[in-house]
Design a protein around this motif. Structure first.
Motif, PDB file in Angstrom:
ATOM      1  N   ILE A 223       4.914  -7.357  -4.084  1.00 59.05           N
ATOM      2  CA  ILE A 223       5.923  -6.733  -3.754  1.00 59.05           C
ATOM      3  C   ILE A 223       6.151  -6.794  -2.319  1.00 59.05           C
ATOM      4  N   PRO A 224       7.076  -7.492  -1.960  1.00 59.87           N
ATOM      5  CA  PRO A 224       7.358  -8.035  -0.406  1.00 59.87           C
ATOM      6  C   PRO A 224       7.538  -6.719   0.606  1.00 59.87           C
ATOM      7  N   ARG A 225       7.239  -6.728   1.719  1.00 63.20           N
ATOM      8  CA  ARG A 225       7.324  -5.454   2.390  1.00 63.20           C
ATOM      9  C   ARG A 225       8.560  -4.921   2.556  1.00 63.20           C
ATOM     10  N   LYS A 226       9.773  -5.679   2.509  1.00 64.48           N
ATOM     11  CA  LYS A 226      10.858  -5.225   2.620  1.00 64.48           C
ATOM     12  C   LYS A 226      11.558  -4.479   1.470  1.00 64.48           C
ATOM     13  N   ASP A 227      10.731  -4.805   0.259  1.00 67.45           N
ATOM     14  CA  ASP A 227      11.162  -4.133  -0.900  1.00 67.45           C
ATOM     15  C   ASP A 227      10.178  -3.052  -1.379  1.00 67.45           C
ATOM     16  N   ALA A 228       8.987  -2.812  -0.334  1.00 64.32           N
ATOM     17  CA  ALA A 228       7.874  -1.784  -0.617  1.00 64.32           C
ATOM     18  C   ALA A 228       8.367  -0.481  -0.332  1.00 64.32           C
ATOM     19  N   GLN A 229       9.414   0.168  -1.033  1.00 59.80           N
ATOM     20  CA  GLN A 229       9.844   1.263  -0.338  1.00 59.80           C
ATOM     21  C   GLN A 229       9.458   2.421  -1.317  1.00 59.80           C
ATOM     22  N   GLY A 230       9.000   3.658  -0.700  1.00 61.37           N
ATOM     23  CA  GLY A 230       8.511   4.576  -1.611  1.00 61.37           C
ATOM     24  C   GLY A 230       6.952   5.006  -1.388  1.00 61.37           C
ATOM     25  N   GLU A 231       6.353   5.546  -2.184  1.00 60.27           N
ATOM     26  CA  GLU A 231       5.046   5.761  -2.175  1.00 60.27           C
ATOM     27  C   GLU A 231       4.097   4.792  -3.192  1.00 60.27           C
ATOM     28  N   PHE A 232       3.044   4.210  -2.654  1.00 56.22           N
ATOM     29  CA  PHE A 232       2.429   3.242  -3.505  1.00 56.22           C
ATOM     30  C   PHE A 232       1.113   3.582  -2.875  1.00 56.22           C
ATOM     31  N   HIS A 233      -0.034   3.321  -4.018  1.00 54.29           N
ATOM     32  CA  HIS A 233      -1.643   3.485  -3.800  1.00 54.29           C
ATOM     33  C   HIS A 233      -2.221   2.742  -4.658  1.00 54.29           C
ATOM     34  N   PRO A 234      -3.474   2.372  -4.280  1.00 54.92           N
ATOM     35  CA  PRO A 234      -4.378   1.446  -5.150  1.00 54.92           C
ATOM     36  C   PRO A 234      -4.446   2.244  -6.465  1.00 54.92           C
ATOM     37  N   GLY A 235      -4.342   1.355  -7.575  1.00 57.70           N
ATOM     38  CA  GLY A 235      -4.592   2.115  -8.752  1.00 57.70           C
ATOM     39  C   GLY A 235      -3.592   2.293  -9.666  1.00 57.70           C
ATOM     40  N   GLN A 236      -2.398   2.525  -8.762  1.00 59.00           N
ATOM     41  CA  GLN A 236      -1.031   2.783  -9.263  1.00 59.00           C
ATOM     42  C   GLN A 236      -0.427   1.889 -10.267  1.00 59.00           C
ATOM     43  N   ILE A 237      -0.246   2.457 -11.438  1.00 59.76           N
ATOM     44  CA  ILE A 237       0.549   1.500 -12.518  1.00 59.76           C
ATOM     45  C   ILE A 237       1.959   1.519 -12.274  1.00 59.76           C
ATOM     46  N   LEU A 238       2.715   0.302 -12.317  1.00 62.05           N
ATOM     47  CA  LEU A 238       4.199   0.251 -12.205  1.00 62.05           C
ATOM     48  C   LEU A 238       4.901  -0.697 -13.229  1.00 62.05           C
ATOM     49  N   THR A 239       5.952  -0.282 -13.521  1.00 62.97           N
ATOM     50  CA  THR A 239       6.834  -1.415 -14.565  1.00 62.97           C
ATOM     51  C   THR A 239       7.508  -2.186 -13.237  1.00 62.97           C
ATOM     52  N   VAL A 240       7.421  -3.519 -13.156  1.00 64.92           N
ATOM     53  CA  VAL A 240       8.000  -4.195 -12.182  1.00 64.92           C
ATOM     54  C   VAL A 240       8.956  -5.366 -12.572  1.00 64.92           C
ATOM     55  N   ARG A 241       9.796  -5.763 -12.141  1.00 66.67           N
ATOM     56  CA  ARG A 241      10.805  -6.814 -12.517  1.00 66.67           C
ATOM     57  C   ARG A 241      10.480  -8.356 -11.615  1.00 66.67           C
ATOM     58  N   ILE A 242      10.089  -9.233 -12.339  1.00 66.58           N
ATOM     59  CA  ILE A 242       9.730 -10.584 -11.622  1.00 66.58           C
ATOM     60  C   ILE A 242      11.246 -11.126 -11.128  1.00 66.58           C
ATOM     61  N   THR A 243      10.908 -11.492  -9.609  1.00 66.88           N
ATOM     62  CA  THR A 243      12.183 -11.856  -9.059  1.00 66.88           C
ATOM     63  C   THR A 243      12.010 -13.422  -8.477  1.00 66.88           C
ATOM     64  N   GLN A 244      10.886 -13.942  -8.368  1.00 69.29           N
ATOM     65  CA  GLN A 244      10.438 -15.256  -8.149  1.00 69.29           C
ATOM     66  C   GLN A 244       9.194 -15.801  -8.738  1.00 69.29           C
ATOM     67  N   VAL A 245       9.035 -16.614  -9.321  1.00 67.93           N
ATOM     68  CA  VAL A 245       7.913 -17.580  -9.503  1.00 67.93           C
ATOM     69  C   VAL A 245       7.512 -18.496  -8.656  1.00 67.93           C
ATOM     70  N   ARG A 246       6.376 -18.535  -7.788  1.00 62.78           N
ATOM     71  CA  ARG A 246       6.496 -19.513  -6.546  1.00 62.78           C
ATOM     72  C   ARG A 246       5.677 -20.647  -7.222  1.00 62.78           C
ATOM     73  N   GLU A 247       5.873 -21.786  -6.509  1.00 61.17           N
ATOM     74  CA  GLU A 247       5.527 -23.052  -6.858  1.00 61.17           C
ATOM     75  C   GLU A 247       4.032 -22.995  -7.391  1.00 61.17           C
ATOM     76  N   ASP A 248       3.146 -22.333  -6.394  1.00 57.66           N
ATOM     77  CA  ASP A 248       1.777 -22.179  -6.896  1.00 57.66           C
ATOM     78  C   ASP A 248       1.571 -21.171  -8.090  1.00 57.66           C
ATOM     79  N   GLY A 249       2.542 -20.655  -8.568  1.00 55.56           N
ATOM     80  CA  GLY A 249       2.303 -19.735  -9.749  1.00 55.56           C
ATOM     81  C   GLY A 249       2.296 -18.481  -9.559  1.00 55.56           C
ATOM     82  N   LYS A 250       1.980 -17.831  -8.028  1.00 55.93           N
ATOM     83  CA  LYS A 250       2.085 -16.586  -7.905  1.00 55.93           C
ATOM     84  C   LYS A 250       3.332 -15.977  -7.960  1.00 55.93           C
ATOM     85  N   LEU A 251       3.568 -14.553  -8.219  1.00 54.02           N
ATOM     86  CA  LEU A 251       4.780 -13.926  -8.467  1.00 54.02           C
ATOM     87  C   LEU A 251       5.191 -13.125  -7.509  1.00 54.02           C
ATOM     88  N   THR A 252       6.750 -13.073  -7.039  1.00 57.49           N
ATOM     89  CA  THR A 252       7.088 -11.991  -6.261  1.00 57.49           C
ATOM     90  C   THR A 252       7.970 -11.109  -7.226  1.00 57.49           C
TER      91      THR A 252
END
Length: 327
Positions: A223-252
């Motif tokens: 989740i890019p910094r500009k979209d990472a608004q709100g409270e997050f913490h390690p271990g937190q479970i999220l429902t997220v939407r894929i906005t980009q599949v990079r050429e190397d396969g990593k997801l945004t």
């Protein structure tokens, strides 16, 4: 997302990879060195006892306390591993193939087991914390000896019965350990496409890059910094939407819904907050962006859209820099 934003996101991920590249190479070198210690090679053969992996070995000799296994009928003592008697398959004879997992017992001796651990070398899995000690946490991974998660491999404080996402690695002493620093162990071949809604687990926070997420506990996402608004913490479970599949396969990914859906959600939260404040929110849509983000975890633009939506529905009024709930 604009081309500029895509470029920034790509460069952020690349910077993370560059910053960690020495660590990654160090881990690979440690594994290679440890494998050499555990599995002396012979000229002309690929003879190997692979610590931390499932493999098929053959019964070499029997003892009252178990059988010794190897992949070479002429193997010396340093190329044999003990499978305790209680795990020897019924009817096993000299030469019988047995699938085993190799690890070190409580006395730090190389040992084989027919049990299947919850993760193998280089893989990731979610494991339960059985106890915490002065040297780290011990995890249940399905074997008699619990798996150590050293303090220096923890990205946040863990407690008994917590579930943590970890990878299995080999330390410099050829011992198997767990790490919560899973970035380089995550896969980049997800089956997902832009627009898909997926489940992710937060595993690392970065002020420079954003929120690192493991989709399905195994695919690399950010989740890019500009979209990472709100409270997050390690271990937190999220429902997220894929906005980009990079050429190397990593997801945004983003934890936000599409704008028109997110506006309804934000409006409901703001209306509820005004009720909790006794019918008056002590700031309006001209407030400082940081104040809005601290209070609601959203951007000023998103706040203005939600407030405008509530105004249009006649649920609020703005007056003297405050928002009043209409009854």
């Amino acid at each position: 997302m604009t081309n500029r934003e895509k470029s920034i996101s790509y460069l952020s991920f690349q910077s993370k990879e560059t910053a960690d590249s020495k660590t990654q190479e160090g881990t690979k070198n440690t594994i290679r060195a440890a494998a050499a210690v555990c599995a002396p090679s012979q000229k002309g053969r690929n003879n190997m006892l692979e610590l931390g992996k499932k493999q098929v070995l053959r019964v070499l000799k029997r003892q009252d306390f178990g059988v010794y296994l190897s992949d070479d009928p002429k193997a010396g003592k340093d190329q044999q591993v003990l499978l305790p008697a209680k795990q020897v398959p019924e009817g096993a004879e000299i030469g019988t193939p047995v699938e085993v997992f190799l690890y070190r017992d409580s006395s730090d001796r190389l040992i084989a087991t027919t049990k299947t651990p919850r993760l193998v070398l280089g893989d990731t899995a979610v494991l339960r914390v059985k106890e915490t000690t002065r040297i780290g946490a011990f995890l249940d991974w399905g074997l008699e000896k619990d798996l150590l998660l050293p303090f220096h491999e923890q990205t946040c404080k863990v407690g008994k019965n917590d579930e943590v996402l970890v990878a299995l690695y080999m330390d410099k002493s050829s011992r198997l350990c767990a790490t919560m620093k899973v970035y380089h162990y995550l896969q980049t071949d997800s089956p997902y496409s832009v627009g898909d809604m997926v489940r992710g687990r937060v595993y690392e926070l970065s002020k420079n890059f954003g929120v690192f997420v493991a989709v399905d506990d195994k695919y690399s996402a950010l989740i890019p910094r500009k979209d990472a608004q709100g409270e997050f913490h390690p271990g937190q479970i999220l429902t997220v939407r894929i906005t980009q599949v990079r050429e190397d396969g990593k997801l945004t990914v983003t934890a936000k819904q599409k704008a028109y859906l997110q506006m309804d959600t934000d409006a409901e939260r703001i209306e509820e907050a005004i009720r909790e404040e006794g019918g008056v929110l002590p700031f309006d849509d001209k407030a400082d962006p940081e104040l809005i983000n601290r209070r609601f975890g959203i951007s000023k633009a998103a706040f203005k859209r939600a407030v405008g939506h509530l105004l249009k529905e006649g649920k609020i009024r703005l007056e003297d820099g405050q928002i009043y709930l209409k009854e």
